[in-house]
Design a protein around this motif. Structure first.
Motif, short mmCIF file in Angstrom:
data_model
loop_
_atom_site.label_atom_id
_atom_site.label_comp_id
_atom_site.label_asym_id
_atom_site.label_seq_id
_atom_site.Cartn_x
_atom_site.Cartn_y
_atom_site.Cartn_z
N UNK B 159 30.78 -6.65 29.35
CA UNK B 159 30.24 -5.32 29.09
C UNK B 159 30.74 -4.44 30.21
N UNK B 160 31.22 -3.29 29.85
CA UNK B 160 31.69 -2.35 30.86
C UNK B 160 30.66 -1.26 31.10
N UNK B 161 30.51 -0.90 32.34
CA UNK B 161 29.71 0.27 32.66
C UNK B 161 30.67 1.41 32.96
N UNK B 162 30.36 2.56 32.45
CA UNK B 162 31.29 3.65 32.67
C UNK B 162 30.65 5.01 32.50
N UNK B 163 31.47 6.02 32.65
CA UNK B 163 30.95 7.37 32.58
C UNK B 163 31.52 8.09 31.36
N UNK B 164 32.02 7.32 30.43
CA UNK B 164 32.53 7.89 29.20
C UNK B 164 32.71 6.75 28.21
N UNK B 165 33.01 7.07 26.99
CA UNK B 165 33.12 6.03 25.97
C UNK B 165 34.46 5.32 26.08
N UNK B 166 34.44 4.15 26.64
CA UNK B 166 35.67 3.42 26.91
C UNK B 166 35.89 2.30 25.92
N UNK B 167 34.86 1.95 25.16
CA UNK B 167 34.95 0.75 24.35
C UNK B 167 33.93 0.87 23.23
N UNK B 315 20.28 -2.99 30.44
CA UNK B 315 20.71 -2.97 29.05
C UNK B 315 22.03 -3.71 28.86
N UNK B 316 22.91 -3.50 29.80
CA UNK B 316 24.21 -4.18 29.73
C UNK B 316 24.04 -5.69 29.78
#
Lengths: 351, 351
Positions: B159-167, B315-316
């Motif tokens: 699971x990636x955490x990010x600041x935009x929709x990456x996946x 959540x991740x």
DNA sequence: TTGTACGCGTTATCAT
DNA sequence: ATGATAACGCGTACAA
């Protein structure tokens, strides 16, 4: 011949080679390979080299899961802590990871609740289930002797981090908080302060009592007589620092300097001073403890005691896994000295 | 009969019971016990109950090492990160650990160096050797698609955490940084500021470009024309914040407000302002991003964007291991909203 | 010094 | 629906 397909030395290796592959290609039994891996002394050096060559060719790496099962011991180092401050935990992790870098060990983080009656059972379950190679115990739970005994009982090595000598050198990495605080307090005295307040840490923390002891030694050595209420208790949080500072600053006469037993509380002191319209260090000198990031980031930059936490954690981890460069890691130091970092939050008292 | 010694139901259990003990006492095969453990659907409920009763009596717990070997999969969750800021890492850990609480999973921390050419090989070795159940990827390496593909290739959930929709939602937990910064910047505009500086994050960070985009949108929407040099680059550190602030404050006219792309840099801005004898917010308004501890601890308390990092991490982790309460963890949210926390570091510009 | 046979505790296969 | 038996990959007696 056909079997050689599995072990092409090219980059392709969908199925990872096992100890059997190595044994077969080297023309020895897998026990011999096992001996090579575990650096058994009784080994023909010629055989060893041959095996090692095959290992390199295949890019063979022992399967940790199988090893864990057979050895009844995992190659994991546990970090057991009960939420000291965030920066501390992170620095400790960094130190441990530096030491584990390049080894077969991994770091497993395990927070616990020291106030829960189930804490010991939790740890017991964790250790006996995961069969950790060793654990690091952080303050304040590192001060719990029952916990250390539990590790022993379960055959799990441990190293405690602390602010005083809690154990023998093999199981301890400590700083000398008392001495460091004495130095810090003396610095305040040397600046001309006579009305010096202390915000101590929470009851039951060894670090709290050590730091208080250092403070009192310095005060006494200076021949100062302090009212009882110049010592306020905090719990190492920013908020508690604000509250304790307000209690101290409400006094008459109020302290012209405050030593807070950690940086977070010291930041709280600065905060409270600002709220009251007092400026630091003109109206109030402040010293903290830890030299965490916040110390350098608030205004004015905080004079504080630097605790060499990363080297300590690294050293502790090396004690656990054995420093490859040394004999058996026993030569890692156990005592670390803290030092005073002088920044802008201290000045002589006004008139 | 004599064999029953091993499984006295009293508190003593030096040798932990194995699946064989359970099978023997329950009068079933160990495969059946295994089925109970793994909640196989095809099971006589009567048999299941009997086995479960024996499991409880014995206090039997499956051996993770043996499971790992047989399943070719460890019950470990990896946290792979490249040193974003300390507080972030720690908050993420907290969120993950909350989610893992009470499960059979443990957290393994793995720092990597994103600039090393060996980074991918490191991760590959780590994943394939430890056979992790899954990993969490933190920014900025979470933005690396090759890394995500590598996890897939190795059969490791991620699971990636990010600041935009990456996946896709199954592999992502993201905040909407752009929108949040737009709101923050608009707040500055609403306070009357027209000369607003931006300290952006380092090149190549998605969070940096998202935050900048939000800033520019707000500026444009306000019909403001900003000189190019009102945008300075930092690298998310306190020091870089000081430097960028000094560059901005040297301008003529200088900005009356600065949005810094994270709290550390914002703290640097406040620091730089103090050094120059400017007071915040009277002479300069400042907004940060993250709402880390430092935001509330410096003086004046910092207006900032709160990123719900702990819930996001929780959540991740639930996505990774499957929320027991839900169907399969797929129902965990993927998008989280950030909000502006208004404190004392913003005021209208001086007439 | 090296090899054989078996154990570690679980899951998977393929029967019944 | 359940069980016998073989993996999983490595370490250790004990023998050679």
């Amino acid at each position: 011949m056909a079997e050689q397909d599995r072990s092409s030395s090219s980059a392709k290796r969908a199925a990872k080679p096992t100890i059997n592959d190595v044994a077969r290609l080297a023309g020895v039994s897998k026990k011999t390979v096992s001996r090579v891996i575990n650096r058994s002394a009784l080994l023909n050096s010629e055989t060893r080299e041959r095996v090692e060559r095959v290992i390199d060719e295949l890019g063979y790496v022992p399967n940790p899961q199988a090893r864990a099962l057979a050895l009844r011991r995992n190659f994991l180092i546990g970090l057991i802590h009960d939420n000291p401050n965030a920066q501390t935990v992170l620095n400790v992790q960094q130190g441990i990871l530096e030491a584990l870098q390049g080894t077969e060990f991994e770091l497993v983080v395990r927070p616990v609740d020291r106030r829960s009656p189930l804490m010991l059972e939790d740890v017991r379950a964790f250790l006996s289930r995961q069969r950790l190679f060793g654990v690091m115990l952080l303050p304040p739970i590192s001060e719990n002797d029952v916990l250390a005994a539990l590790c022993d009982e379960l055959g799990c090595r441990y190293v405690r981090m602390g602010s005083a000598e809690l154990d023998d050198p093999d199981h301890l990495v400590a700083s000398n908080d008392r001495e460091a605080v004495r130095e810090a307090t003396t610095y305040l005295v040397d600046q001309g302060h006579r009305l010096i307040g202390l915000i101590e840490g929470p009851r039951g923390f060894r670090s709290a009592s050590e730091r208080r002891a250092g403070f009192e030694q310095a005060i006494e050595a200076a021949g100062i007589e302090l009212p009882r209420n110049f010592i306020a208790e905090g719990n190492y949080t920013f908020e508690s620092g604000i509250q304790a500072a307000n209690r101290l600053l409400d006094l008459a006469p109020a302290p012209t300097a405050i030593f807070a037993s950690n940086d977070e509380m010291a930041a709280g002191v600065v905060h409270a001073a600002n709220q009251r319209g007092l400026s630091v260090p003109e109206n109030l000198s402040v010293i903290g403890f830890d030299d965490t990031a916040i110390a350098a980031h608030i205004w004015p930059p905080l004079t504080t005691v630097r605790w060499p936490i990363i080297p300590m954690a690294r050293s502790a981890a090396l004690k656990l896994v054995g420093n490859p460069a040394e004999r058996k890691g026993a030569s890692e130091p156990s005592l670390f000295l803290s030092s005073l970092v002088r920044r802008a939050s201290v000045a002589p008292p006004r008139g």
